[in-house]
Design a protein around this motif. Structure first.
Motif, short mmCIF file in Angstrom:
data_model
loop_
_atom_site.label_atom_id
_atom_site.label_comp_id
_atom_site.label_asym_id
_atom_site.label_seq_id
_atom_site.Cartn_x
_atom_site.Cartn_y
_atom_site.Cartn_z
N TYR A 190 33.27 -33.88 -19.31
CA TYR A 190 32.05 -33.83 -20.12
C TYR A 190 31.79 -32.44 -20.67
N VAL A 191 31.26 -32.40 -21.88
CA VAL A 191 30.79 -31.15 -22.48
C VAL A 191 29.32 -31.31 -22.82
N PHE A 192 28.64 -30.19 -23.02
CA PHE A 192 27.19 -30.19 -23.10
C PHE A 192 26.71 -29.38 -24.30
N ILE A 193 25.62 -29.83 -24.89
CA ILE A 193 25.03 -29.13 -26.03
C ILE A 193 23.90 -28.22 -25.53
N VAL A 194 24.05 -26.93 -25.78
CA VAL A 194 23.04 -25.94 -25.38
C VAL A 194 22.44 -25.33 -26.65
N ASP A 195 21.13 -25.33 -26.75
CA ASP A 195 20.50 -24.85 -27.99
C ASP A 195 20.31 -23.33 -28.00
N LYS A 196 19.68 -22.84 -29.05
CA LYS A 196 19.57 -21.39 -29.25
C LYS A 196 18.64 -20.71 -28.24
N LYS A 197 17.83 -21.50 -27.55
CA LYS A 197 16.95 -20.95 -26.52
C LYS A 197 17.54 -21.10 -25.12
N LEU B 16 16.64 -31.70 -22.13
CA LEU B 16 16.77 -32.31 -20.81
C LEU B 16 16.60 -31.29 -19.68
N THR B 17 17.05 -30.07 -19.90
CA THR B 17 16.88 -29.00 -18.92
C THR B 17 16.53 -27.72 -19.66
N GLU B 18 15.42 -27.11 -19.31
CA GLU B 18 14.98 -25.90 -20.00
C GLU B 18 15.57 -24.65 -19.36
N ASP B 19 15.87 -23.69 -20.22
CA ASP B 19 16.21 -22.33 -19.80
C ASP B 19 17.29 -22.31 -18.70
N ILE B 20 18.47 -22.84 -19.02
CA ILE B 20 19.55 -22.82 -18.04
C ILE B 20 20.07 -21.41 -17.85
N LEU B 21 20.91 -21.22 -16.87
CA LEU B 21 21.50 -19.91 -16.60
C LEU B 21 22.29 -19.44 -17.81
N ASP B 22 21.92 -18.28 -18.36
CA ASP B 22 22.63 -17.78 -19.54
C ASP B 22 24.00 -17.26 -19.13
N ILE B 23 25.00 -17.63 -19.91
CA ILE B 23 26.36 -17.18 -19.64
C ILE B 23 26.43 -15.65 -19.66
N ASN B 24 25.49 -15.01 -20.34
CA ASN B 24 25.45 -13.55 -20.43
C ASN B 24 25.30 -12.89 -19.06
N THR C 241 26.84 -15.04 -24.87
CA THR C 241 25.45 -15.45 -24.68
C THR C 241 25.21 -16.82 -25.30
N PHE C 242 24.21 -17.54 -24.77
CA PHE C 242 23.76 -18.78 -25.37
C PHE C 242 22.67 -18.52 -26.40
N LYS C 243 21.99 -17.40 -26.28
CA LYS C 243 20.82 -17.13 -27.11
C LYS C 243 21.21 -17.02 -28.58
N ALA D 21 27.55 -22.30 -10.05
CA ALA D 21 26.16 -21.94 -10.34
C ALA D 21 25.79 -22.32 -11.77
N LEU D 22 26.69 -22.07 -12.71
CA LEU D 22 26.44 -22.40 -14.11
C LEU D 22 26.30 -23.91 -14.28
N PHE D 23 27.18 -24.66 -13.67
CA PHE D 23 27.13 -26.11 -13.79
C PHE D 23 25.87 -26.66 -13.12
N SER D 24 25.54 -26.15 -11.96
CA SER D 24 24.35 -26.63 -11.24
C SER D 24 23.08 -26.38 -12.04
N ALA D 25 23.07 -25.27 -12.80
CA ALA D 25 21.88 -24.92 -13.58
C ALA D 25 21.60 -25.93 -14.69
#
Length: 209
Positions: free
Chosen positions: A149-156, A34-42, A49-51, A130-134
Motif C-alpha cells: 500500500y501507498v499513501f497520499i500525504v497532503d501539503k500540511k 484521515l490522520t492529521e499532522d503525521i510524523l514529518d519525514i524531515n 519534507t512533506f510540507k 515509527a513513520l508507518f505507525s504515525a
C-alpha cells in the motif's frame, strides 16, 4: 433529424459531462483527512519534507527485487501521470542496507520516465516503524518492513484517503499490487487533491487582486 442527433452526441454531451464533473470537483471534491499532522519525514531525513508537497508515501521493504512489480505499477499508473506537477513527489521509506537494490531499481525506472520526483530515504528499522505507525491506519508492515500500500500525504502533512469507499469503507492506502486500485481509485483521488489545491490557489489569487 438524424444529423442533429449525431451532432448533439458528438459535441454537446461531452461539454455537458465536462461541466458536470468540473463542478463536482469544485463543489464536492475534497479528499477526506484521515490522520492529521503525521510524523514529518524531515525529522528522520533532514533533506526531505512533506510540507508544501503532495506526497505519495510508500514502504518497499528490504527485498527490493521482490517489490519491483509494485514500483513499476506505481510508476506507470500514477507517477507518469502526475510527476510534472511542481509540488508532486514520491517518497519511499527504505531500510538501510537496500541502497544497491534501490540504485538498480532507479536505473530500470529511468528507462521509462524522468525519475527526479522519486525520492528514496534510507532509515533504521525503528524509524520506519515509527513513520508507518504515525499514519494510524488499519494496515500492518510485513516483517521485511514492506507493504504493497501507498499513501497520499497532503501539503500540511495530513494523511488523505476515503471514508466511504464502496469496497473497503475506510480506505487509508492504495494497493500497488492491484492495477485496478491504482487506475480506478488512486488516480481519481490524486486528481481530486491536485484540483483542490489549484482551486485554493485561484481563490487566493482572486483575493489578492
Amino acid at each position: 433529424m438524424k444529423k442533429t442527433f449525431v451532432l448533439v452526441v458528438l459535441f454537446v454531451l461531452p461539454i455537458v459531462a465536462y461541466l458536470f464533473f468540473a463542478s463536482g470537483v469544485n463543489n464536492f471534491g475534497r479528499l477526506p483527512t484521515l490522520t492529521e499532522d503525521i510524523l514529518d519525514i524531515n525529522s528522520l531525513a533532514p533533506e526531505e519534507t512533506f510540507k508544501d508537497k503532495i506526497t505519495i508515501l510508500g514502504f518497499l521493504g528490504s527485498d527490493v527485487t521482490n517489490k519491483k512489480g509494485n514500483a513499476f505499477n506505481l510508476n506507470q499508473k500514477i507517477y507518469k501521470r502526475f510527476y510534472e506537477f511542481r509540488d508532486f513527489q514520491m517518497i519511499m521509506a527504505m531500510p538501510k542496507g537496500t541502497e544497491a537494490g534501490v540504485e538498480e531499481l532507479k536505473t530500470e525506472l529511468s528507462g521509462f520516465t524522468d525519475i527526479s520526483k522519486w525520492r528514496f530515504v534510507f532509515l533504521e528499522k525503528e524509524q520506519i516503524n515509527a513513520l508507518f505507525s504515525a499514519l494510524k491506519t488499519d494496515l500492518k508492515l510485513e516483517d521485511d518492513l514492506s507493504t504493497p500500500y501507498v499513501f497520499i500525504v497532503d501539503k500540511k502533512g495530513n494523511l488523505r484517503g476515503r471514508k466511504k469507499d464502496e469496497d473497503e469503507g475506510l480506505k487509508y492506502g492504495f494497493n500497488t499490487s492491484s492495477v485496478a486500485d491504482l487506475n480506478n481509485k488512486m488516480e481519481d483521488d490524486v486528481k481530486i487533491i491536485l484540483a483542490e489545491y489549484r482551486l485554493a490557489l485561484k481563490e487566493n489569487n482572486g483575493l489578492q487582486e
